[in-house]
Design a protein around this motif. Structure first.
Motif, PDB file in Angstrom:
ATOM      1  N   ALA A 109       0.746  -1.224   0.072  1.00 46.63           N
ATOM      2  CA  ALA A 109       0.270   0.052  -0.159  1.00 46.63           C
ATOM      3  C   ALA A 109       0.918   1.415   0.244  1.00 46.63           C
ATOM      4  CB  ALA A 109      -0.631  -0.368   1.238  1.00 46.63           C
ATOM      5  N   LYS A 110       0.617   1.992  -1.048  1.00 46.47           N
ATOM      6  CA  LYS A 110       1.091   3.646  -0.779  1.00 46.47           C
ATOM      7  C   LYS A 110       0.394   4.531  -0.367  1.00 46.47           C
ATOM      8  CE  LYS A 110       4.005   2.279  -4.218  1.00 46.47           C
ATOM      9  NZ  LYS A 110       4.683   2.734  -6.167  1.00 46.47           N
ATOM     10  N   GLY A 111       0.400   5.704   0.234  1.00 47.42           N
ATOM     11  CA  GLY A 111       0.210   6.884   1.248  1.00 47.42           C
ATOM     12  C   GLY A 111       0.435   7.419   1.880  1.00 47.42           C
ATOM     13  N   TYR A 112       0.158   9.199   1.999  1.00 46.52           N
ATOM     14  CA  TYR A 112       0.887   9.737   3.140  1.00 46.52           C
ATOM     15  C   TYR A 112       0.444   9.056   4.306  1.00 46.52           C
ATOM     16  CZ  TYR A 112      -3.842  11.486   4.432  1.00 46.52           C
ATOM     17  OH  TYR A 112      -4.795  11.212   5.530  1.00 46.52           O
ATOM     18  N   ASP A 113      -0.402   8.239   4.539  1.00 47.50           N
ATOM     19  CA  ASP A 113      -0.461   7.813   5.819  1.00 47.50           C
ATOM     20  C   ASP A 113       0.135   6.724   6.045  1.00 47.50           C
ATOM     21  OD1 ASP A 113      -2.626   6.526   4.622  1.00 47.50           O
ATOM     22  OD2 ASP A 113      -3.494   6.119   6.147  1.00 47.50           O
ATOM     23  N   TYR A 115       3.016   4.419   6.924  1.00 45.13           N
ATOM     24  CA  TYR A 115       4.366   4.903   7.247  1.00 45.13           C
ATOM     25  C   TYR A 115       5.670   2.958   6.982  1.00 45.13           C
ATOM     26  CZ  TYR A 115       8.431   3.711  11.069  1.00 45.13           C
ATOM     27  OH  TYR A 115       9.693   3.460  11.128  1.00 45.13           O
ATOM     28  N   ALA A 116       4.730   1.596   6.427  1.00 50.19           N
ATOM     29  CA  ALA A 116       4.985   0.708   6.091  1.00 50.19           C
ATOM     30  C   ALA A 116       4.441  -0.280   5.544  1.00 50.19           C
ATOM     31  CB  ALA A 116       6.317   0.307   6.499  1.00 50.19           C
ATOM     32  N   SER A 117       4.151  -0.763   4.578  1.00 49.81           N
ATOM     33  CA  SER A 117       3.574  -1.811   3.973  1.00 49.81           C
ATOM     34  C   SER A 117       3.740  -2.897   3.160  1.00 49.81           C
ATOM     35  CB  SER A 117       2.510  -1.264   2.743  1.00 49.81           C
ATOM     36  OG  SER A 117       1.085  -2.057   2.955  1.00 49.81           O
ATOM     37  N   PRO A 179       8.663  -2.902  10.547  1.00 49.50           N
ATOM     38  CA  PRO A 179       8.259  -1.871   9.148  1.00 49.50           C
ATOM     39  C   PRO A 179       9.788  -1.566   9.106  1.00 49.50           C
ATOM     40  CG  PRO A 179       6.565  -2.078  11.170  1.00 49.50           C
ATOM     41  CD  PRO A 179       7.752  -3.077  11.400  1.00 49.50           C
ATOM     42  N   ARG A 180      10.565  -1.452   8.436  1.00 53.64           N
ATOM     43  CA  ARG A 180      11.269  -0.691   7.091  1.00 53.64           C
ATOM     44  C   ARG A 180      12.619  -0.725   8.096  1.00 53.64           C
ATOM     45  NH1 ARG A 180       9.240   5.718   7.394  1.00 53.64           N
ATOM     46  NH2 ARG A 180       8.104   5.884   6.450  1.00 53.64           N
ATOM     47  N   ALA A 181      12.664  -2.308   8.625  1.00 57.07           N
ATOM     48  CA  ALA A 181      13.853  -2.591   9.582  1.00 57.07           C
ATOM     49  C   ALA A 181      14.223  -4.009   8.821  1.00 57.07           C
ATOM     50  CB  ALA A 181      13.928  -2.264  10.876  1.00 57.07           C
ATOM     51  N   VAL A 182      13.808  -5.440   9.112  1.00 56.49           N
ATOM     52  CA  VAL A 182      13.478  -6.477   8.635  1.00 56.49           C
ATOM     53  C   VAL A 182      12.320  -7.635   8.672  1.00 56.49           C
ATOM     54  CG1 VAL A 182      13.746  -6.390  11.604  1.00 56.49           C
ATOM     55  CG2 VAL A 182      15.978  -7.938   9.566  1.00 56.49           C
ATOM     56  N   TYR A 183      12.080  -8.273   7.922  1.00 56.89           N
ATOM     57  CA  TYR A 183      12.079  -9.287   7.747  1.00 56.89           C
ATOM     58  C   TYR A 183      12.579 -10.633   8.868  1.00 56.89           C
ATOM     59  CZ  TYR A 183       9.246  -6.060   4.073  1.00 56.89           C
ATOM     60  OH  TYR A 183       9.454  -5.331   3.780  1.00 56.89           O
ATOM     61  N   ARG A 184      11.510 -11.917   8.747  1.00 54.90           N
ATOM     62  CA  ARG A 184      12.020 -12.911   8.912  1.00 54.90           C
ATOM     63  C   ARG A 184      11.842 -13.678   7.627  1.00 54.90           C
ATOM     64  NH1 ARG A 184       9.194 -16.731  13.324  1.00 54.90           N
ATOM     65  NH2 ARG A 184      10.350 -18.535  12.891  1.00 54.90           N
TER      66      ARG A 184
END
Length: 209
Positions: A109-113, A115-117, A179-184
């Motif tokens: 998802a994208k948009g001004y609100d 933070y991460a998707s 979010p914005r750092a790392v995935y498992r």
């Protein structure tokens, strides 16, 4: 000294900007100015000092900020994990987590609100959990078990954000995504078929981030 005069000017400007009292009514004492200088000299992350007018000075990164106390101490996540159901879940820190299932792959998802998707396989075990990060958290990433704290340091996630941003976990509490750092490892974005999209949205008081 010049440094103390500059701090007084900064304090007065913050008062005026946030309508926290007439400049002639609120002052910083010599002791408070000295304490501010020491705060900046020691530069201990997230250390702070309460000032008249509901203002708080706080060290963040390499800078000393003066903010209204409610912005310097924003709400954080609760200690209890929160189950994430399909739809929106509002967290204590003000962030919202949206969980969506789809029959075909979705883009993040994208948009001004936003933070991460991120998009995951639809067969992820449920319910996923959102919780505050903990000191001993370990996440499997790129074939290695890594300390989450070290990853957040490497990614330069600010200290004052870390207890606000939800750590998304599997039902057993083990980390899936910060979010914005790392995935498992082990849950790649599907190229076809059903998917699960998780979107973390900013709090309404986004200016405090």
């Amino acid at each position: 000294s010049l440094s103390k005069r500059m701090l007084m000017v900064l304090y007065r400007n913050v008062l005026r900007l946030h309508d926290r009292g007439a400049e002639t009514e609120l002052f910083l004492s010599s002791a408070q100015l000295h304490a501010l200088l020491e705060l900046g000299r020691k530069a201990v992350p997230e250390s702070g000092l309460d000032l008249p007018g509901g203002i708080r000075a706080v060290v963040r990164g390499e800078f000393l900020y003066m903010l209204p106390a409610e912005e310097a101490n924003p709400p954080v996540l609760s200690d209890e994990p929160v189950p994430l159901i399909e739809g929106e879940t509002l967290l204590a820190s003000g962030f919202t987590v949206t969980v969506e299932y789809a029959d075909t792959p979705l883009p993040p998802a994208k948009g001004y609100d936003v933070y991460a998707s991120a998009v995951f396989p639809a067969e992820l075990p449920a319910p996923l959990l959102a919780r505050k990060r903990q000191g001993g958290d370990i996440i499997l990433s790129h074939g290695m078990h890594k300390k989450l704290k070290k990853v957040l340091n490497e990614k330069d996630i600010p200290l004052h954000h870390r207890d606000r941003i939800p750590l998304i976990c599997l039902p057993d509490g083990s980390p899936l995504w910060y979010p914005r750092a790392v995935y498992r490892d082990g849950y790649p974005t599907p190229e076809e078929g059903p998917c699960l999209r998780i979107t973390v949205r900013y709090p309404r008081d986004r200016h405090s981030l």
